[in-house]
Motif scaffolding. Structure first.
Motif, PDB file in Angstrom:
ATOM      1  N   GLY A   1     -16.043   4.623   5.419  1.00  0.00           N
ATOM      2  CA  GLY A   1     -15.867   3.198   5.692  1.00  0.00           C
ATOM      3  C   GLY A   1     -14.912   2.965   6.850  1.00  0.00           C
ATOM      4  O   GLY A   1     -14.361   3.916   7.409  1.00  0.00           O
ATOM      5  N   LEU A   2     -14.706   1.691   7.189  1.00  0.00           N
ATOM      6  CA  LEU A   2     -13.923   1.346   8.376  1.00  0.00           C
ATOM      7  C   LEU A   2     -12.470   1.803   8.271  1.00  0.00           C
ATOM      8  O   LEU A   2     -11.892   2.293   9.235  1.00  0.00           O
ATOM      9  N   LEU A   3     -11.865   1.628   7.099  1.00  0.00           N
ATOM     10  CA  LEU A   3     -10.436   1.920   6.972  1.00  0.00           C
ATOM     11  C   LEU A   3     -10.155   3.186   6.164  1.00  0.00           C
ATOM     12  O   LEU A   3      -9.009   3.505   5.888  1.00  0.00           O
ATOM     13  N   GLY A   4     -11.197   3.910   5.796  1.00  0.00           N
ATOM     14  CA  GLY A   4     -10.997   5.183   5.110  1.00  0.00           C
ATOM     15  C   GLY A   4     -10.917   6.310   6.121  1.00  0.00           C
ATOM     16  O   GLY A   4     -10.667   6.077   7.297  1.00  0.00           O
ATOM     17  N   GLY A   5     -11.136   7.544   5.669  1.00  0.00           N
ATOM     18  CA  GLY A   5     -11.076   8.643   6.618  1.00  0.00           C
ATOM     19  C   GLY A   5     -11.361   9.968   5.950  1.00  0.00           C
ATOM     20  O   GLY A   5     -11.805  10.026   4.802  1.00  0.00           O
TER      21      GLY A   5
ATOM     22  N   TYR B   1     -11.914  16.619   2.604  1.00  0.00           N
ATOM     23  CA  TYR B   1     -12.213  15.558   1.651  1.00  0.00           C
ATOM     24  C   TYR B   1     -12.473  14.242   2.381  1.00  0.00           C
ATOM     25  O   TYR B   1     -12.109  14.078   3.538  1.00  0.00           O
ATOM     26  N   VAL B   2     -13.097  13.322   1.652  1.00  0.00           N
ATOM     27  CA  VAL B   2     -13.275  11.960   2.147  1.00  0.00           C
ATOM     28  C   VAL B   2     -12.416  11.043   1.272  1.00  0.00           C
ATOM     29  O   VAL B   2     -12.249  11.315   0.081  1.00  0.00           O
ATOM     30  N   TYR B   3     -11.845   9.995   1.884  1.00  0.00           N
ATOM     31  CA  TYR B   3     -11.207   8.978   1.047  1.00  0.00           C
ATOM     32  C   TYR B   3     -11.642   7.613   1.543  1.00  0.00           C
ATOM     33  O   TYR B   3     -11.943   7.435   2.724  1.00  0.00           O
ATOM     34  N   ARG B   4     -11.725   6.685   0.628  1.00  0.00           N
ATOM     35  CA  ARG B   4     -12.118   5.318   0.967  1.00  0.00           C
ATOM     36  C   ARG B   4     -11.002   4.364   0.597  1.00  0.00           C
ATOM     37  O   ARG B   4     -10.299   4.580  -0.370  1.00  0.00           O
ATOM     38  N   ALA B   5     -10.843   3.314   1.419  1.00  0.00           N
ATOM     39  CA  ALA B   5      -9.821   2.316   1.102  1.00  0.00           C
ATOM     40  C   ALA B   5     -10.393   1.337   0.091  1.00  0.00           C
ATOM     41  O   ALA B   5     -11.487   0.815   0.287  1.00  0.00           O
TER      42      ALA B   5
ATOM     43  N   ASN C   1      -1.146   4.313  -2.086  1.00  0.00           N
ATOM     44  CA  ASN C   1      -1.580   5.431  -2.913  1.00  0.00           C
ATOM     45  C   ASN C   1      -2.084   4.981  -4.277  1.00  0.00           C
ATOM     46  O   ASN C   1      -3.177   5.346  -4.695  1.00  0.00           O
ATOM     47  N   ALA C   2      -1.300   4.158  -4.964  1.00  0.00           N
ATOM     48  CA  ALA C   2      -1.644   3.837  -6.353  1.00  0.00           C
ATOM     49  C   ALA C   2      -2.751   2.782  -6.454  1.00  0.00           C
ATOM     50  O   ALA C   2      -3.548   2.816  -7.364  1.00  0.00           O
ATOM     51  N   PHE C   3      -2.802   1.838  -5.522  1.00  0.00           N
ATOM     52  CA  PHE C   3      -3.780   0.747  -5.624  1.00  0.00           C
ATOM     53  C   PHE C   3      -4.962   0.918  -4.673  1.00  0.00           C
ATOM     54  O   PHE C   3      -6.086   0.595  -5.009  1.00  0.00           O
ATOM     55  N   CYS C   4      -4.696   1.363  -3.457  1.00  0.00           N
ATOM     56  CA  CYS C   4      -5.730   1.281  -2.420  1.00  0.00           C
ATOM     57  C   CYS C   4      -6.526   2.569  -2.233  1.00  0.00           C
ATOM     58  O   CYS C   4      -7.367   2.645  -1.334  1.00  0.00           O
ATOM     59  N   GLY C   5      -6.247   3.576  -3.038  1.00  0.00           N
ATOM     60  CA  GLY C   5      -7.070   4.778  -2.983  1.00  0.00           C
ATOM     61  C   GLY C   5      -6.802   5.681  -1.792  1.00  0.00           C
ATOM     62  O   GLY C   5      -7.644   6.507  -1.420  1.00  0.00           O
ATOM     63  N   ILE C   6      -5.635   5.546  -1.166  1.00  0.00           N
ATOM     64  CA  ILE C   6      -5.314   6.384  -0.010  1.00  0.00           C
ATOM     65  C   ILE C   6      -4.543   7.612  -0.506  1.00  0.00           C
ATOM     66  O   ILE C   6      -3.564   7.463  -1.237  1.00  0.00           O
ATOM     67  N   PRO C   7      -4.956   8.825  -0.115  1.00  0.00           N
ATOM     68  CA  PRO C   7      -4.226  10.022  -0.546  1.00  0.00           C
ATOM     69  C   PRO C   7      -2.754   9.942  -0.127  1.00  0.00           C
ATOM     70  O   PRO C   7      -2.449   9.388   0.929  1.00  0.00           O
TER      71      PRO C   7
END
Lengths: 271, 101
Positions: free
Chosen positions: A135-139, A148-152, A185-191
């Protein structure tokens, strides 16, 4: 500042840089009370020294974070908008709330975040399936040999807290990284490593912007500030490398401990 | 990470090393000029990094994010303006310094 006191300031800077760079915090939250309460430095001079130390920590660790791909520029820039708008709103909010009420609010929030981080410390924010779009703000994130992939997620919440952190940091001098990293980290799913790296990039910019008035007023005490910054440089280089060898879970637990400590300090200030 | 950004990171690392040396030399010799220069480099690095990011985003045609980066740079510039503007209020008696909360 007496010359024989300088090693103490260098050590304070080093300790702050070490913990700050591991977690993506500037470290003002430890350094300002250490300098004012522990070493008798006036508040304005301590804040100015702390801002320069944040710059040293951010600059030293951002290079490492950048090369590891831990800085999500788009996310950082998007959050910066919320933070600055919050900073403006903070000026308005200041007329409604006393600093005691603000400190109490901050203490409760930090304690809740700390407990949440500790509870969720075992949960990972990364997806091993590389076919999923970030997605736009993940990485994407490399950890050792694994990619790995992470999504915001829950971005409105992330923006709201960023605005709050902007508001609070203008008023209490606390709250750049110490709010953003746990929320991301805790809410937005960012490692946690990406949250820390992205925060590192942004707090450098924020600290540089906040330093202007202090420089103009002449609050910068040079030997003191230089000693703290000189300590922060090697401290943060060590911290950012140490963080690479530490489990993500340990980083989260360290963050939780810092939050509980901050909550205690702010709660004390509110009383 | 693109080559241009990697090169600029190398320059920032050099800047950090220079700053550390200046701060150390200034503390040992008591020279204010060295301390001031070392501190100034520390302030300049995040600003320069943001400028590099802005250029990178413009090149990538990521207009929305480039605009944010440029806007942040203007905020930083206004902070410099504040630093220059506030100075005259700090009178030799120190009234300006006391006026702050």
């Amino acid at each position: 500042v007496p010359a024989d006191g300088l090693p103490v300031f260098v050590l304070s800077g080093a300790a702050t840089g070490l913990v700050g760079s591991m977690l993506g915090l500037g470290g003002g939250v430890f350094l300002v009370p250490l300098l004012t309460l522990g070493l008798g430095v006036p508040f304005q001079a301590a804040t100015a020294a702390s801002l320069v130390s944040v710059l040293a920590t951010a600059s030293a660790s951002a290079s490492v974070h950048m090369s590891r791909g831990f800085i999500n520029l788009r996310l950082g820039l998007a959050l910066a908008v919320a933070t600055s708008l919050g900073g403006l709103a903070g000026g308005v909010a200041a007329s409604w709330l006393t600093s005691g009420q603000l400190s109490a609010l901050f203490a409760v929030t930090a304690a809740a975040m700390g407990l949440l981080m500790a509870r969720r410390s075992a949960r990972r924010n990364v997806i091993a399936d590389l076919s999923i779009s970030p997605g736009l703000l993940g990485g994407r994130l490399r950890e050792g040999a694994d990619l790995y992939v992470y999504r915001a997620r829950r971005l409105p919440l992330g923006f709201a807290f960023s605005a709050l952190s902007g508001a609070v940091s203008g008023l209490l001098g606390v709250g750049g990284g110490v709010v953003q990293v746990p929320v991301l980290n805790a809410f937005c799913g960012i490692p946690i490593r990406v949250a820390a790296g992205t925060s590192t990039f942004m707090i450098g910019v924020t600290a540089a912007a906040s330093l202007g008035p202090y420089l103009g007023r002449g609050d910068l005490r040079l030997p003191l500030t230089a000693a703290v910054a000189l300590g922060a440089l090697p401290g943060s280089l060590l911290g950012v490398r140490l963080a690479e060898h530490v489990h993500a879970r340990s980083l989260k637990l360290l963050m939780a401990a810092v939050l509980i400590g901050v909550a205690a300090r702010m709660g004390w200030a509110a009383l | 990470v693109p080559t241009a950004r990697r090169r600029s990171e190398l320059a920032f690392t050099g800047g950090l090393a220079a700053s550390a040396l200046l701060l150390l030399a200034g503390l040992l010799s008591g020279q204010e000029g060295a301390l001031r220069a070392g501190t100034l480099i520390l302030v300049a690095i995040p600003v320069a990094r943001l400028a590099v990011v802005a250029v990178h985003l413009l090149r990538q045609r990521e207009w929305a994010f480039a605009v944010i980066a440029l806007w942040l740079l203007t905020v930083l510039a206004s902070s410099v303006a504040v630093a220059l503007h506030v100075r005259p209020t700090a009178t030799p008696s120190g009234a300006g310094a006391r006026a702050t909360p």
